[in-house]
Each structure stands twice: as C-alpha cells, then as structure tokens.
Design a protein around this motif. Sequence first.
Motif, mmCIF file in Angstrom:
data_model
loop_
_atom_site.group_PDB
_atom_site.id
_atom_site.type_symbol
_atom_site.label_atom_id
_atom_site.label_comp_id
_atom_site.label_asym_id
_atom_site.label_seq_id
_atom_site.Cartn_x
_atom_site.Cartn_y
_atom_site.Cartn_z
ATOM 1 N N THR A 100 -40.831 9.429 -70.953
ATOM 2 C CA THR A 100 -41.653 8.788 -69.939
ATOM 3 C C THR A 100 -41.697 9.630 -68.670
ATOM 4 O O THR A 100 -42.750 9.820 -68.064
ATOM 5 C CB THR A 100 -41.119 7.381 -69.633
ATOM 6 O OG1 THR A 100 -41.181 6.597 -70.839
ATOM 7 C CG2 THR A 100 -41.922 6.690 -68.548
ATOM 8 N N ALA A 101 -40.541 10.159 -68.271
ATOM 9 C CA ALA A 101 -40.463 10.958 -67.050
ATOM 10 C C ALA A 101 -41.254 12.258 -67.174
ATOM 11 O O ALA A 101 -41.952 12.669 -66.237
ATOM 12 C CB ALA A 101 -39.000 11.251 -66.708
ATOM 13 N N VAL A 102 -41.153 12.924 -68.315
ATOM 14 C CA VAL A 102 -41.891 14.177 -68.522
ATOM 15 C C VAL A 102 -43.386 13.902 -68.515
ATOM 16 O O VAL A 102 -44.167 14.616 -67.870
ATOM 17 C CB VAL A 102 -41.456 14.870 -69.830
ATOM 18 C CG1 VAL A 102 -42.337 16.078 -70.125
ATOM 19 C CG2 VAL A 102 -39.984 15.282 -69.766
ATOM 20 N N LEU A 103 -43.803 12.854 -69.202
ATOM 21 C CA LEU A 103 -45.216 12.508 -69.254
ATOM 22 C C LEU A 103 -45.730 12.146 -67.856
ATOM 23 O O LEU A 103 -46.812 12.589 -67.452
ATOM 24 C CB LEU A 103 -45.436 11.362 -70.247
ATOM 25 C CG LEU A 103 -46.867 11.002 -70.582
ATOM 26 C CD1 LEU A 103 -47.679 12.209 -71.053
ATOM 27 C CD2 LEU A 103 -46.888 9.905 -71.646
ATOM 28 N N ALA A 104 -44.976 11.365 -67.104
ATOM 29 C CA ALA A 104 -45.386 10.988 -65.745
ATOM 30 C C ALA A 104 -45.520 12.221 -64.850
ATOM 31 O O ALA A 104 -46.465 12.325 -64.064
ATOM 32 C CB ALA A 104 -44.382 9.997 -65.150
ATOM 33 N N ALA A 105 -44.589 13.156 -64.970
ATOM 34 C CA ALA A 105 -44.654 14.376 -64.158
ATOM 35 C C ALA A 105 -45.869 15.220 -64.528
ATOM 36 O O ALA A 105 -46.539 15.786 -63.652
ATOM 37 C CB ALA A 105 -43.361 15.181 -64.317
ATOM 38 N N ALA A 106 -46.186 15.313 -65.812
ATOM 39 C CA ALA A 106 -47.369 16.067 -66.255
ATOM 40 C C ALA A 106 -48.643 15.397 -65.759
ATOM 41 O O ALA A 106 -49.580 16.068 -65.312
ATOM 42 C CB ALA A 106 -47.373 16.191 -67.782
ATOM 43 N N GLU A 107 -48.698 14.067 -65.833
ATOM 44 C CA GLU A 107 -49.858 13.335 -65.328
ATOM 45 C C GLU A 107 -50.048 13.589 -63.838
ATOM 46 O O GLU A 107 -51.177 13.818 -63.370
ATOM 47 C CB GLU A 107 -49.689 11.836 -65.576
ATOM 48 C CG GLU A 107 -49.727 11.438 -67.031
ATOM 49 C CD GLU A 107 -49.207 10.035 -67.282
ATOM 50 O OE1 GLU A 107 -49.265 9.608 -68.453
ATOM 51 O OE2 GLU A 107 -48.736 9.357 -66.342
ATOM 52 N N ALA A 108 -48.953 13.568 -63.079
ATOM 53 C CA ALA A 108 -49.026 13.805 -61.630
ATOM 54 C C ALA A 108 -49.516 15.221 -61.330
ATOM 55 O O ALA A 108 -50.314 15.425 -60.409
ATOM 56 C CB ALA A 108 -47.665 13.554 -60.987
ATOM 57 N N LEU A 109 -49.048 16.184 -62.100
ATOM 58 C CA LEU A 109 -49.487 17.571 -61.922
ATOM 59 C C LEU A 109 -51.005 17.676 -62.099
ATOM 60 O O LEU A 109 -51.706 18.264 -61.272
ATOM 61 C CB LEU A 109 -48.776 18.483 -62.918
ATOM 62 C CG LEU A 109 -49.283 19.925 -62.996
ATOM 63 C CD1 LEU A 109 -48.878 20.700 -61.751
ATOM 64 C CD2 LEU A 109 -48.755 20.600 -64.246
ATOM 65 N N LEU A 110 -51.505 17.092 -63.183
ATOM 66 C CA LEU A 110 -52.939 17.163 -63.459
ATOM 67 C C LEU A 110 -53.751 16.375 -62.430
ATOM 68 O O LEU A 110 -54.825 16.811 -62.009
ATOM 69 C CB LEU A 110 -53.244 16.695 -64.874
ATOM 70 C CG LEU A 110 -52.715 17.625 -65.972
ATOM 71 C CD1 LEU A 110 -53.019 17.045 -67.343
ATOM 72 C CD2 LEU A 110 -53.269 19.015 -65.848
ATOM 73 N N ALA A 111 -53.246 15.229 -62.017
ATOM 74 C CA ALA A 111 -53.941 14.450 -60.982
ATOM 75 C C ALA A 111 -54.037 15.266 -59.693
ATOM 76 O O ALA A 111 -55.070 15.239 -59.013
ATOM 77 C CB ALA A 111 -53.217 13.132 -60.733
#
Length: 163
Positions: free
Chosen positions: A111-122
């Motif tokens: 969950t943490a890795v996915l959230a960080a990747a989403e934030a990067l792309l956003a």
Amino acid sequence: MTVRRVTLRKMTAAEYRAATEHREAESVRVLSRLMPADLARERVRLGTARFLPDGLDTAGHHLLTAENDSGAPVGHVWVGPDPGQISGSANSGWLYDIHVFEPFRRRGYGTAVLAAAEALLAGEGRTVLGLNVVGDNEAAIALYRGRGYEVSSMVMRKSTTDG
C-alpha cells in the motif's frame, strides 16, 4: 495495522538488473500458461526492449526502489507513461511493475509503495494510473481495490478441452 511510509529513489544498476530478472521471470511464468515457455521468454524479452530501450535511463519511466523509515529496501516499482494513451496525452500513467520483497509482505508496504508511486505521478500532472493484474493474483487485486482502483476492462478465457 501500522500505516507504513516509504521513500522512493532511483534504482541502482544492480537493483535494476535484479528487478528486471525478477519481473521477466514472473512474466514468463504467467505467459507460459498461454504459450510455450520459449515463446513466452522471447515475448517478455522483446517487451523489456520495447518499453525500456535505455534501461534504467529510459525517458519518462521511473524505476524506483522503495525504502522504509530505517532505509532498508522493501521493494521496487516501475511507473511511466500509459502505453495505450493517445499520442500527445500526458495525463495517464501506467504501473508496469510493483514488487514487495518477501520479508516485508502483508505488513502494509505494498500500500505504501503504491501510494508513493501515485503521489509521484500526480506531482507530474498525471491524473490517472492504470495497470494490468493477472486474474488469480488475489493479493494484488485486494491491494488495488483497497487503494480505490476499479475494473476498467476484463478479458476472460476457458479451455474448450475441459469437459
């Protein structure tokens, strides 16, 4: 469960080689259900060459190692442009690969890795993140649903030789 946080950093060359080896082996394993293993290996190799022509330094792609609060690598993620997006549209990203190392699984790091990747792309102005997931990968499906992902298309199949 404790809420985990990770920091993403560019993979080292050695991490990239290990991540590529793991991703390709897993892809061959999955594709070998549908085609001969040698054909699956060739298809996966060609896919890597197509999507990452410059390897770790392919423009527009992020090949990242996720580290926990102690600085220990817990997994890796590859995100980049959506391969199906209309030319010139940059609002859609794609999750090509996410992998949490065995000792860190089922502890909130996915969950943490996915959230960080989403934030990067956003942060890059991307408003959508797409992905493919193998239909029997229940842990990954639960992870994605837990983060609010929805099914946008579905492909199903059945062997006609199964009674």
